[in-house]
Design a protein around this motif. Sequence first.
Motif, PDB file in Angstrom:
ATOM      1  N   GLY A 135       0.610  -1.206   0.030  1.00 57.33           N
ATOM      2  CA  GLY A 135      -0.193  -0.003   0.100  1.00 57.33           C
ATOM      3  C   GLY A 135       0.964   1.122   0.148  1.00 57.33           C
ATOM      4  N   SER A 136       2.036   1.163   0.392  1.00 56.13           N
ATOM      5  CA  SER A 136       3.067   2.331   0.509  1.00 56.13           C
ATOM      6  C   SER A 136       3.324   2.865  -0.848  1.00 56.13           C
ATOM      7  CB  SER A 136       4.311   2.015   1.228  1.00 56.13           C
ATOM      8  OG  SER A 136       4.943   1.002   0.694  1.00 56.13           O
ATOM      9  N   HIS A 137       3.081   2.075  -1.913  1.00 53.06           N
ATOM     10  CA  HIS A 137       3.289   2.306  -3.476  1.00 53.06           C
ATOM     11  C   HIS A 137       2.120   2.936  -3.925  1.00 53.06           C
ATOM     12  CE1 HIS A 137       7.085   0.470  -3.290  1.00 53.06           C
ATOM     13  NE2 HIS A 137       6.572  -0.767  -2.968  1.00 53.06           N
ATOM     14  N   LEU A 138       0.866   3.388  -3.273  1.00 58.39           N
ATOM     15  CA  LEU A 138      -0.274   3.845  -3.818  1.00 58.39           C
ATOM     16  C   LEU A 138       0.007   5.215  -4.471  1.00 58.39           C
ATOM     17  CD1 LEU A 138      -3.162   2.831  -4.395  1.00 58.39           C
ATOM     18  CD2 LEU A 138      -3.825   3.886  -2.341  1.00 58.39           C
ATOM     19  N   ALA A 139       0.616   6.090  -3.869  1.00 52.36           N
ATOM     20  CA  ALA A 139       0.692   7.343  -4.177  1.00 52.36           C
ATOM     21  C   ALA A 139       1.641   7.473  -5.722  1.00 52.36           C
ATOM     22  CB  ALA A 139       1.605   8.185  -3.164  1.00 52.36           C
ATOM     23  N   GLU A 140       2.667   6.632  -5.949  1.00 55.38           N
ATOM     24  CA  GLU A 140       3.289   6.717  -7.036  1.00 55.38           C
ATOM     25  C   GLU A 140       2.398   6.145  -8.237  1.00 55.38           C
ATOM     26  OE1 GLU A 140       6.927   4.197  -8.939  1.00 55.38           O
ATOM     27  OE2 GLU A 140       6.876   4.306  -6.860  1.00 55.38           O
ATOM     28  N   LEU A 141       1.517   4.844  -7.682  1.00 55.11           N
ATOM     29  CA  LEU A 141       0.435   4.450  -8.962  1.00 55.11           C
ATOM     30  C   LEU A 141      -0.668   5.437  -9.229  1.00 55.11           C
ATOM     31  CD1 LEU A 141       0.450   0.834  -7.587  1.00 55.11           C
ATOM     32  CD2 LEU A 141       1.937   1.692  -9.355  1.00 55.11           C
ATOM     33  N   ASN A 142      -0.941   5.933  -8.289  1.00 53.45           N
ATOM     34  CA  ASN A 142      -1.919   7.258  -8.291  1.00 53.45           C
ATOM     35  C   ASN A 142      -1.503   8.226  -9.181  1.00 53.45           C
ATOM     36  OD1 ASN A 142      -4.643   6.645  -7.302  1.00 53.45           O
ATOM     37  ND2 ASN A 142      -3.730   6.690  -5.333  1.00 53.45           N
ATOM     38  N   LYS A 143      -0.131   8.602  -9.175  1.00 52.35           N
ATOM     39  CA  LYS A 143       0.268   9.783  -9.776  1.00 52.35           C
ATOM     40  C   LYS A 143       0.254   9.344 -11.354  1.00 52.35           C
ATOM     41  CE  LYS A 143       4.335  12.770 -10.560  1.00 52.35           C
ATOM     42  NZ  LYS A 143       5.145  12.163 -11.519  1.00 52.35           N
ATOM     43  N   LEU A 144       0.500   8.155 -11.668  1.00 53.22           N
ATOM     44  CA  LEU A 144       0.687   7.635 -13.111  1.00 53.22           C
ATOM     45  C   LEU A 144      -1.000   7.449 -13.613  1.00 53.22           C
ATOM     46  CD1 LEU A 144       3.265   4.919 -12.904  1.00 53.22           C
ATOM     47  CD2 LEU A 144       3.183   6.872 -14.397  1.00 53.22           C
ATOM     48  N   ASP A 145      -1.796   7.211 -12.608  1.00 50.14           N
ATOM     49  CA  ASP A 145      -3.249   6.846 -12.920  1.00 50.14           C
ATOM     50  C   ASP A 145      -3.841   8.119 -13.140  1.00 50.14           C
ATOM     51  OD1 ASP A 145      -5.768   5.409 -13.256  1.00 50.14           O
ATOM     52  OD2 ASP A 145      -6.241   6.256 -11.163  1.00 50.14           O
ATOM     53  N   ASP A 146      -3.564   9.313 -12.508  1.00 51.85           N
ATOM     54  CA  ASP A 146      -3.888  10.562 -12.762  1.00 51.85           C
ATOM     55  C   ASP A 146      -3.518  11.224 -14.103  1.00 51.85           C
ATOM     56  OD1 ASP A 146      -5.277  10.751 -10.389  1.00 51.85           O
ATOM     57  OD2 ASP A 146      -3.650  12.044  -9.549  1.00 51.85           O
ATOM     58  N   GLU A 147      -2.405  10.805 -14.651  1.00 48.47           N
ATOM     59  CA  GLU A 147      -1.763  11.150 -15.838  1.00 48.47           C
ATOM     60  C   GLU A 147      -2.337  10.504 -17.096  1.00 48.47           C
ATOM     61  OE1 GLU A 147       2.480  10.676 -16.430  1.00 48.47           O
ATOM     62  OE2 GLU A 147       2.753  11.577 -14.349  1.00 48.47           O
TER      63      GLU A 147
ATOM     64  N   GLU B 235      -7.927  -6.555  -5.499  1.00 42.34           N
ATOM     65  CA  GLU B 235      -8.665  -5.253  -5.010  1.00 42.34           C
ATOM     66  C   GLU B 235      -8.454  -4.461  -6.112  1.00 42.34           C
ATOM     67  OE1 GLU B 235      -7.054  -5.081  -0.464  1.00 42.34           O
ATOM     68  OE2 GLU B 235      -5.533  -6.064  -1.758  1.00 42.34           O
ATOM     69  N   LEU B 236      -7.763  -4.540  -7.078  1.00 39.14           N
ATOM     70  CA  LEU B 236      -7.505  -3.682  -8.079  1.00 39.14           C
ATOM     71  C   LEU B 236      -7.622  -4.555  -9.434  1.00 39.14           C
ATOM     72  CD1 LEU B 236      -5.090  -1.021  -7.140  1.00 39.14           C
ATOM     73  CD2 LEU B 236      -7.507  -0.818  -7.314  1.00 39.14           C
ATOM     74  N   ILE B 237      -8.197  -3.952 -10.611  1.00 42.96           N
ATOM     75  CA  ILE B 237      -8.075  -4.635 -11.832  1.00 42.96           C
ATOM     76  C   ILE B 237      -7.581  -3.913 -12.909  1.00 42.96           C
ATOM     77  CG2 ILE B 237      -9.250  -6.277 -13.466  1.00 42.96           C
ATOM     78  CD1 ILE B 237     -11.152  -7.246 -11.522  1.00 42.96           C
ATOM     79  N   LEU B 238      -6.469  -4.070 -13.405  1.00 43.94           N
ATOM     80  CA  LEU B 238      -5.835  -3.091 -14.433  1.00 43.94           C
ATOM     81  C   LEU B 238      -6.037  -3.819 -15.902  1.00 43.94           C
ATOM     82  CD1 LEU B 238      -2.920  -1.612 -12.647  1.00 43.94           C
ATOM     83  CD2 LEU B 238      -5.073  -0.873 -12.983  1.00 43.94           C
ATOM     84  N   PRO B 239      -6.349  -2.976 -16.789  1.00 40.27           N
ATOM     85  CA  PRO B 239      -6.144  -3.585 -18.267  1.00 40.27           C
ATOM     86  C   PRO B 239      -5.142  -3.856 -18.839  1.00 40.27           C
ATOM     87  CG  PRO B 239      -6.388  -1.113 -18.405  1.00 40.27           C
ATOM     88  CD  PRO B 239      -6.226  -1.482 -16.899  1.00 40.27           C
ATOM     89  N   ALA B 240      -5.068  -4.906 -19.749  1.00 40.28           N
ATOM     90  CA  ALA B 240      -4.024  -5.400 -20.338  1.00 40.28           C
ATOM     91  C   ALA B 240      -3.128  -4.326 -21.031  1.00 40.28           C
ATOM     92  CB  ALA B 240      -4.377  -6.297 -21.495  1.00 40.28           C
ATOM     93  N   GLU B 241      -1.948  -4.483 -21.334  1.00 40.02           N
ATOM     94  CA  GLU B 241      -1.130  -3.451 -21.898  1.00 40.02           C
ATOM     95  C   GLU B 241      -1.567  -3.037 -23.523  1.00 40.02           C
ATOM     96  OE1 GLU B 241       3.494  -1.818 -22.150  1.00 40.02           O
ATOM     97  OE2 GLU B 241       2.841  -3.759 -21.167  1.00 40.02           O
TER      98      GLU B 241
ATOM     99  N   LEU C  95      -8.511   4.394 -12.717  1.00 41.52           N
ATOM    100  CA  LEU C  95      -8.483   3.065 -12.514  1.00 41.52           C
ATOM    101  C   LEU C  95      -8.010   2.644 -10.968  1.00 41.52           C
ATOM    102  CD1 LEU C  95      -6.414   2.275 -15.697  1.00 41.52           C
ATOM    103  CD2 LEU C  95      -8.683   1.598 -15.092  1.00 41.52           C
ATOM    104  N   ILE C  96      -7.400   3.345 -10.365  1.00 41.10           N
ATOM    105  CA  ILE C  96      -6.763   3.165  -9.096  1.00 41.10           C
ATOM    106  C   ILE C  96      -7.466   4.144  -7.963  1.00 41.10           C
ATOM    107  CG2 ILE C  96      -5.035   3.130  -7.467  1.00 41.10           C
ATOM    108  CD1 ILE C  96      -3.354   2.484 -10.021  1.00 41.10           C
ATOM    109  N   PRO C  97      -8.324   3.498  -7.155  1.00 46.13           N
ATOM    110  CA  PRO C  97      -8.744   4.681  -6.047  1.00 46.13           C
ATOM    111  C   PRO C  97      -7.798   5.257  -5.115  1.00 46.13           C
ATOM    112  CG  PRO C  97      -9.773   2.380  -5.753  1.00 46.13           C
ATOM    113  CD  PRO C  97      -8.663   2.211  -6.862  1.00 46.13           C
ATOM    114  N   ASP C  98      -7.967   6.297  -4.567  1.00 48.39           N
ATOM    115  CA  ASP C  98      -7.007   6.998  -3.591  1.00 48.39           C
ATOM    116  C   ASP C  98      -6.766   6.113  -2.514  1.00 48.39           C
ATOM    117  OD1 ASP C  98      -6.889   9.240  -5.446  1.00 48.39           O
ATOM    118  OD2 ASP C  98      -8.599  10.283  -4.501  1.00 48.39           O
ATOM    119  N   SER C  99      -7.573   5.147  -2.036  1.00 45.47           N
ATOM    120  CA  SER C  99      -7.284   4.469  -1.128  1.00 45.47           C
ATOM    121  C   SER C  99      -7.952   3.039  -1.395  1.00 45.47           C
ATOM    122  CB  SER C  99      -7.685   5.016   0.246  1.00 45.47           C
ATOM    123  OG  SER C  99      -9.265   5.235   0.269  1.00 45.47           O
ATOM    124  N   VAL C 100      -7.040   1.956  -0.932  1.00 43.23           N
ATOM    125  CA  VAL C 100      -7.629   0.673  -1.153  1.00 43.23           C
ATOM    126  C   VAL C 100      -7.755   0.036   0.114  1.00 43.23           C
ATOM    127  CG1 VAL C 100      -7.187  -1.486  -2.494  1.00 43.23           C
ATOM    128  CG2 VAL C 100      -6.462   0.887  -3.444  1.00 43.23           C
TER     129      VAL C 100
END
Length: 94
Positions: free
Chosen positions: A15-27, A67-73, A89-94
């Motif tokens: 869960g500590s990586h959520l902020a990094e993943l959310n940044k990419l999700d926002d982009e 808890e999260l499902i991401l699309p294929a590349e 794709l990624i909620p702010d908190s999981v």
Amino acid sequence: MIVRIMGEGQVEVAGSHLAELNKLDDELLAEMEGGDESGFRRTLGALLEAVRRLGKPLADESLEPSELILPAEDATLDEVREMLTDEGLIPDSV
């Protein structure tokens, strides 16, 4: 948290990586809203690569609930749009 990448399997990501993943999700969301196909493709690849890099793959026979499902590349813009929630794709908190 358990993340499923469609067509690949599951990865356990701290869960500590959520902020990094959310940044990419926002982009990714901004590129989708702007119709930037090349940016979308690049950022989707970066998001999936971050999940692979930061996570630990689960065994294929493991059947953990995701808890999260991401699309294929190779997912299209329309396919990813169908997967979006109000938070991307990624909620702010999981």
